[in-house]
Motif scaffolding. Structure first.
Motif, PDB file in Angstrom:
ATOM      1  N   THR A  92       0.841  -1.189   0.000  1.00  0.00           N
ATOM      2  CA  THR A  92       0.000   0.000   0.000  1.00  0.00           C
ATOM      3  C   THR A  92       0.880   1.244   0.000  1.00  0.00           C
ATOM      4  O   THR A  92       1.918   1.272   0.629  1.00  0.00           O
ATOM      5  N   VAL A  93       0.422   2.260  -0.713  1.00  0.00           N
ATOM      6  CA  VAL A  93       1.080   3.559  -0.632  1.00  0.00           C
ATOM      7  C   VAL A  93       0.416   4.310   0.518  1.00  0.00           C
ATOM      8  O   VAL A  93      -0.801   4.496   0.535  1.00  0.00           O
ATOM      9  N   THR A  94       1.207   4.690   1.483  1.00  0.00           N
ATOM     10  CA  THR A  94       0.680   5.342   2.676  1.00  0.00           C
ATOM     11  C   THR A  94       1.111   6.808   2.733  1.00  0.00           C
ATOM     12  O   THR A  94       1.888   7.275   1.907  1.00  0.00           O
ATOM     13  N   SER A  95       0.625   7.464   3.739  1.00  0.00           N
ATOM     14  CA  SER A  95       1.012   8.865   3.931  1.00  0.00           C
ATOM     15  C   SER A  95       2.509   8.985   4.202  1.00  0.00           C
ATOM     16  O   SER A  95       3.122   9.994   3.849  1.00  0.00           O
ATOM     17  N   ALA A  96       3.106   7.959   4.793  1.00  0.00           N
ATOM     18  CA  ALA A  96       4.558   7.978   5.018  1.00  0.00           C
ATOM     19  C   ALA A  96       5.302   7.954   3.680  1.00  0.00           C
ATOM     20  O   ALA A  96       6.310   8.656   3.522  1.00  0.00           O
ATOM     21  N   ASN A  97       4.813   7.157   2.715  1.00  0.00           N
ATOM     22  CA  ASN A  97       5.439   7.129   1.393  1.00  0.00           C
ATOM     23  C   ASN A  97       5.312   8.486   0.713  1.00  0.00           C
ATOM     24  O   ASN A  97       6.250   8.960   0.060  1.00  0.00           O
ATOM     25  N   ILE A  98       4.176   9.108   0.862  1.00  0.00           N
ATOM     26  CA  ILE A  98       3.948  10.420   0.251  1.00  0.00           C
ATOM     27  C   ILE A  98       4.841  11.472   0.908  1.00  0.00           C
ATOM     28  O   ILE A  98       5.438  12.310   0.225  1.00  0.00           O
ATOM     29  N   ALA A  99       4.971  11.414   2.229  1.00  0.00           N
ATOM     30  CA  ALA A  99       5.857  12.352   2.932  1.00  0.00           C
ATOM     31  C   ALA A  99       7.297  12.170   2.475  1.00  0.00           C
ATOM     32  O   ALA A  99       8.025  13.157   2.289  1.00  0.00           O
ATOM     33  N   GLU A 100       7.703  10.934   2.273  1.00  0.00           N
ATOM     34  CA  GLU A 100       9.061  10.656   1.804  1.00  0.00           C
ATOM     35  C   GLU A 100       9.265  11.211   0.387  1.00  0.00           C
ATOM     36  O   GLU A 100      10.301  11.793   0.078  1.00  0.00           O
ATOM     37  N   ALA A 101       8.260  11.021  -0.475  1.00  0.00           N
ATOM     38  CA  ALA A 101       8.353  11.545  -1.835  1.00  0.00           C
ATOM     39  C   ALA A 101       8.376  13.077  -1.838  1.00  0.00           C
ATOM     40  O   ALA A 101       9.042  13.696  -2.666  1.00  0.00           O
ATOM     41  N   LEU A 102       7.656  13.671  -0.893  1.00  0.00           N
ATOM     42  CA  LEU A 102       7.668  15.134  -0.795  1.00  0.00           C
ATOM     43  C   LEU A 102       9.040  15.649  -0.389  1.00  0.00           C
ATOM     44  O   LEU A 102       9.461  16.726  -0.816  1.00  0.00           O
ATOM     45  N   LYS A 103       9.746  14.885   0.438  1.00  0.00           N
ATOM     46  CA  LYS A 103      11.103  15.284   0.816  1.00  0.00           C
ATOM     47  C   LYS A 103      11.988  15.358  -0.423  1.00  0.00           C
ATOM     48  O   LYS A 103      12.858  16.218  -0.521  1.00  0.00           O
ATOM     49  N   GLY A 104      11.738  14.441  -1.366  1.00  0.00           N
ATOM     50  CA  GLY A 104      12.481  14.467  -2.620  1.00  0.00           C
ATOM     51  C   GLY A 104      12.212  15.733  -3.424  1.00  0.00           C
ATOM     52  O   GLY A 104      13.033  16.175  -4.218  1.00  0.00           O
ATOM     53  N   GLU A 105      11.043  16.317  -3.223  1.00  0.00           N
ATOM     54  CA  GLU A 105      10.676  17.569  -3.905  1.00  0.00           C
ATOM     55  C   GLU A 105      11.144  18.787  -3.112  1.00  0.00           C
ATOM     56  O   GLU A 105      10.905  19.925  -3.508  1.00  0.00           O
ATOM     57  N   VAL A 107      10.156  19.448   0.087  1.00  0.00           N
ATOM     58  CA  VAL A 107       9.118  19.888   1.021  1.00  0.00           C
ATOM     59  C   VAL A 107       9.073  18.892   2.175  1.00  0.00           C
ATOM     60  O   VAL A 107       8.899  17.695   1.965  1.00  0.00           O
ATOM     61  N   ASP A 108       9.232  19.395   3.381  1.00  0.00           N
ATOM     62  CA  ASP A 108       9.216  18.533   4.555  1.00  0.00           C
ATOM     63  C   ASP A 108       7.867  18.680   5.262  1.00  0.00           C
ATOM     64  O   ASP A 108       7.563  19.731   5.818  1.00  0.00           O
ATOM     65  N   VAL A 109       7.065  17.615   5.201  1.00  0.00           N
ATOM     66  CA  VAL A 109       5.745  17.610   5.829  1.00  0.00           C
ATOM     67  C   VAL A 109       5.642  16.356   6.689  1.00  0.00           C
ATOM     68  O   VAL A 109       6.050  15.271   6.267  1.00  0.00           O
ATOM     69  N   ASP A 110       5.125  16.511   7.877  1.00  0.00           N
ATOM     70  CA  ASP A 110       4.931  15.384   8.779  1.00  0.00           C
ATOM     71  C   ASP A 110       3.889  14.439   8.175  1.00  0.00           C
ATOM     72  O   ASP A 110       2.834  14.887   7.708  1.00  0.00           O
ATOM     73  N   ARG A 111       4.182  13.145   8.206  1.00  0.00           N
ATOM     74  CA  ARG A 111       3.265  12.167   7.601  1.00  0.00           C
ATOM     75  C   ARG A 111       1.885  12.194   8.259  1.00  0.00           C
ATOM     76  O   ARG A 111       0.887  11.858   7.638  1.00  0.00           O
TER      77      ARG A 111
END
Length: 148
Positions: A92-105, A107-111
């Protein structure tokens, strides 16, 4: 007697509130326990100054959150995951995966600030909601692609 509460007192109010209480209650309980201080003219001015500073700080945080929200709404985030031939993910793609992908962009956001309507279990396009501040949130476009 007027006192300024230093911390929340359940029957009176929150920290920073100016309340009227009986002299005995203030002198024998609230002030010795460190829950309140006398509401002198100088203390009231200090409380007012502190409130203005806090309001200014909150407004700065709100402006920063709105700028980040505008930035997030322009991003189409690509997340890769292992998938079968039918498009179903192995996991499953979770909010943690999305937060990690955002770090690549950058942007640091808490999962925990990222919410999905349902867990992402297939390839495709989805929308996530990101709560950035008290009243500021953003919609984030998420595209789940197969890992090659």
């Amino acid at each position: 007697m007027k006192v300024i509460l230093k911390r929340e007192v359940s029957s009176l109010g929150d920290a920073g509130d100016v309340v009227e209480v009986r002299n005995g209650y203030a002198n024998n309980y609230l002030i010795p326990q460190g829950m309140a201080s006398r509401a002198t003219e100088g203390a009231l001015k200090a409380v007012e100054t502190e409130r203005k500073q806090q309001a200014k700080k909150i407004e700065q945080q709100r402006v920063a959150a709105r700028e980040l929200a505008d930035r997030l709404q322009q991003i189409t985030l690509k997340v890769t995951a292992k998938a079968g031939e039918s498009g179903k993910l192995f996991g499953t793609v979770t909010s943690a995966n999305i937060a990690e992908a955002l770090k690549g962009e950058g942007v640091d956001v808490d999962r925990r600030k990222i919410t999905l309507e349902a867990p992402i279990k297939e390839l495709g396009s989805y929308e996530a909601s990101v709560k950035l501040f008290m009243d500021v949130s953003a919609k984030l476009a998420v595209v789940v692609e197969a890992e090659s």
